[in-house]
Design a protein around this motif. Structure first.
Motif, PDB file in Angstrom:
ATOM      1  N   LEU A 183      44.941  42.735  48.638  1.00  0.00           N
ATOM      2  CA  LEU A 183      44.775  41.438  47.994  1.00  0.00           C
ATOM      3  C   LEU A 183      45.015  40.281  48.965  1.00  0.00           C
ATOM      4  O   LEU A 183      45.161  39.137  48.542  1.00  0.00           O
ATOM      5  CB  LEU A 183      45.706  41.310  46.785  1.00  0.00           C
ATOM      6  CG  LEU A 183      45.404  42.244  45.620  1.00  0.00           C
ATOM      7  CD1 LEU A 183      46.405  42.015  44.484  1.00  0.00           C
ATOM      8  CD2 LEU A 183      43.974  42.085  45.130  1.00  0.00           C
ATOM      9  N   ARG A 184      45.034  40.583  50.264  1.00  0.00           N
ATOM     10  CA  ARG A 184      45.200  39.499  51.243  1.00  0.00           C
ATOM     11  C   ARG A 184      43.907  38.687  51.307  1.00  0.00           C
ATOM     12  O   ARG A 184      42.834  39.159  50.931  1.00  0.00           O
ATOM     13  CB  ARG A 184      45.580  40.046  52.617  1.00  0.00           C
ATOM     14  CG  ARG A 184      44.498  40.827  53.300  1.00  0.00           C
ATOM     15  CD  ARG A 184      45.028  41.564  54.534  1.00  0.00           C
ATOM     16  NE  ARG A 184      43.965  42.324  55.184  1.00  0.00           N
ATOM     17  CZ  ARG A 184      43.497  43.489  54.777  1.00  0.00           C
ATOM     18  NH1 ARG A 184      43.991  44.062  53.687  1.00  0.00           N
ATOM     19  NH2 ARG A 184      42.525  44.092  55.436  1.00  0.00           N
ATOM     20  N   ASP A 185      44.023  37.482  51.804  1.00  0.00           N
ATOM     21  CA  ASP A 185      42.879  36.596  51.948  1.00  0.00           C
ATOM     22  C   ASP A 185      41.896  37.172  52.957  1.00  0.00           C
ATOM     23  O   ASP A 185      42.225  38.096  53.714  1.00  0.00           O
ATOM     24  CB  ASP A 185      43.355  35.218  52.415  1.00  0.00           C
ATOM     25  CG  ASP A 185      42.571  34.084  51.813  1.00  0.00           C
ATOM     26  OD1 ASP A 185      41.420  34.301  51.397  1.00  0.00           O
ATOM     27  OD2 ASP A 185      43.103  32.960  51.759  1.00  0.00           O
ATOM     28  N   CYS A 186      40.700  36.625  52.999  1.00  0.00           N
ATOM     29  CA  CYS A 186      39.678  37.059  53.942  1.00  0.00           C
ATOM     30  C   CYS A 186      40.166  36.823  55.374  1.00  0.00           C
ATOM     31  O   CYS A 186      40.733  35.770  55.681  1.00  0.00           O
ATOM     32  CB  CYS A 186      38.396  36.266  53.689  1.00  0.00           C
ATOM     33  SG  CYS A 186      36.979  36.826  54.655  1.00  0.00           S
ATOM     34  N   PRO A 214      43.364  31.893  45.304  1.00  0.00           N
ATOM     35  CA  PRO A 214      42.116  31.635  44.573  1.00  0.00           C
ATOM     36  C   PRO A 214      40.906  32.354  45.170  1.00  0.00           C
ATOM     37  O   PRO A 214      40.055  32.854  44.427  1.00  0.00           O
ATOM     38  CB  PRO A 214      41.972  30.110  44.654  1.00  0.00           C
ATOM     39  CG  PRO A 214      43.387  29.621  44.723  1.00  0.00           C
ATOM     40  CD  PRO A 214      44.099  30.640  45.574  1.00  0.00           C
ATOM     41  N   SER A 215      40.828  32.461  46.484  1.00  0.00           N
ATOM     42  CA  SER A 215      39.675  33.140  47.095  1.00  0.00           C
ATOM     43  C   SER A 215      39.644  34.623  46.730  1.00  0.00           C
ATOM     44  O   SER A 215      38.561  35.196  46.551  1.00  0.00           O
ATOM     45  CB  SER A 215      39.692  32.972  48.614  1.00  0.00           C
ATOM     46  OG  SER A 215      40.850  33.565  49.167  1.00  0.00           O
ATOM     47  N   VAL A 216      40.803  35.243  46.600  1.00  0.00           N
ATOM     48  CA  VAL A 216      40.878  36.657  46.216  1.00  0.00           C
ATOM     49  C   VAL A 216      40.365  36.823  44.780  1.00  0.00           C
ATOM     50  O   VAL A 216      39.628  37.764  44.475  1.00  0.00           O
ATOM     51  CB  VAL A 216      42.319  37.192  46.370  1.00  0.00           C
ATOM     52  CG1 VAL A 216      42.469  38.581  45.777  1.00  0.00           C
ATOM     53  CG2 VAL A 216      42.741  37.174  47.839  1.00  0.00           C
ATOM     54  N   PHE A 258      30.144  33.550  45.038  1.00  0.00           N
ATOM     55  CA  PHE A 258      31.504  33.243  45.488  1.00  0.00           C
ATOM     56  C   PHE A 258      31.690  31.742  45.685  1.00  0.00           C
ATOM     57  O   PHE A 258      32.720  31.182  45.326  1.00  0.00           O
ATOM     58  CB  PHE A 258      31.781  33.996  46.790  1.00  0.00           C
ATOM     59  CG  PHE A 258      33.148  33.777  47.366  1.00  0.00           C
ATOM     60  CD1 PHE A 258      34.220  34.569  46.978  1.00  0.00           C
ATOM     61  CD2 PHE A 258      33.372  32.785  48.320  1.00  0.00           C
ATOM     62  CE1 PHE A 258      35.480  34.379  47.518  1.00  0.00           C
ATOM     63  CE2 PHE A 258      34.638  32.595  48.863  1.00  0.00           C
ATOM     64  CZ  PHE A 258      35.689  33.394  48.462  1.00  0.00           C
ATOM     65  N   TRP A 259      30.681  31.081  46.263  1.00  0.00           N
ATOM     66  CA  TRP A 259      30.794  29.655  46.579  1.00  0.00           C
ATOM     67  C   TRP A 259      30.687  28.776  45.348  1.00  0.00           C
ATOM     68  O   TRP A 259      30.999  27.584  45.410  1.00  0.00           O
ATOM     69  CB  TRP A 259      29.723  29.267  47.598  1.00  0.00           C
ATOM     70  CG  TRP A 259      29.753  30.119  48.818  1.00  0.00           C
ATOM     71  CD1 TRP A 259      28.771  30.962  49.251  1.00  0.00           C
ATOM     72  CD2 TRP A 259      30.823  30.256  49.752  1.00  0.00           C
ATOM     73  NE1 TRP A 259      29.178  31.608  50.398  1.00  0.00           N
ATOM     74  CE2 TRP A 259      30.432  31.187  50.733  1.00  0.00           C
ATOM     75  CE3 TRP A 259      32.086  29.679  49.864  1.00  0.00           C
ATOM     76  CZ2 TRP A 259      31.238  31.555  51.799  1.00  0.00           C
ATOM     77  CZ3 TRP A 259      32.899  30.048  50.926  1.00  0.00           C
ATOM     78  CH2 TRP A 259      32.476  30.971  51.876  1.00  0.00           C
TER      79      TRP A 259
END
Length: 197
Positions: free
Chosen positions: A76-79, A145-147, A163-164
């Motif tokens: 679940l880490r960010d990109c 939020p990105s995850v 995604f965007w």
């Protein structure tokens, strides 16, 4: 068998325009205040059978402040943003405008030397698909939020460019229900259960 995974977006540690790629900063006072304002609505999610979080300081702090005692999950880490880590989008654009354009246009591209958007979505989706399935099992996961955006794109089998178009607000909740390969976005009533995308 079906389970419910409710994602809680971590409280912010900076203003939206100052958001940095792979931001490791802890919650600031505004973030703590934000958690306190909504805690009453989100604390009931601590009753979930399984509680997880992204390994970022703000995700852990948000989960702890809400009484979840979450287990950090590397998936679940960010990109991984490679050499853009710690930069804002504006800073990356000022340094490498063509590379940023390529990254935004092609979900397979890795001009920063890190992880592609497609690989990021697949990694988060793989985590979602490997959760223990017990009928009615409830899971809560505090994440960046990105995850959560990546999880939604995966769960809905949407094109990566979706995604965007998703906006996940800090401390909002989003629930997906189902099992590996068959997920549904679930909208529920009540402030702690409301799914906002």
């Amino acid at each position: 068998m079906a389970l419910r995974v409710t994602f809680v977006a971590a409280a912010r540690s900076s203003a939206l325009l100052a958001e940095r790629f792979e931001d490791d900063r802890p919650l600031d006072q505004a973030g703590w205040d934000e958690v306190q304002r909504v805690a009453r609505d989100l604390v009931p999610l601590a009753a979930a059978e399984l509680r997880y979080c992204s390994p970022t300081p703000r995700s852990r702090a948000t989960g702890d402040a809400l009484g979840y005692a979450p287990l950090a999950q590397l998936a679940l880490r960010d990109c991984d943003m490679g050499r853009w880590r710690g930069l804002t989008l504006g800073e990356a654009m000022a340094r490498e405008p063509e590379a940023v354009d390529a990254w935004l246009a092609d979900p397979r591209s890795t001009p920063h030397g890190g992880e592609s958007l497609l690989a990021f979505i697949s990694r988060v989706g793989g985590w979602l698909d490997t959760r223990p399935v017990e009928d009615g099992c409830r899971i809560v996961a505090v994440a960046e939020p990105s995850v959560i955006r990546a999880a939604l794109v995966y769960a809905l089998k949407a094109p990566p460019s979706t995604f965007w178009s998703l906006d996940v607000c800090s401390l909002s909740t989003t629930t997906v229900a189902g099992r590996a390969g068959r997920w549904n976005l679930r909208f529920e009533s009540g402030p702690a259960q409301a799914s906002r995308v």
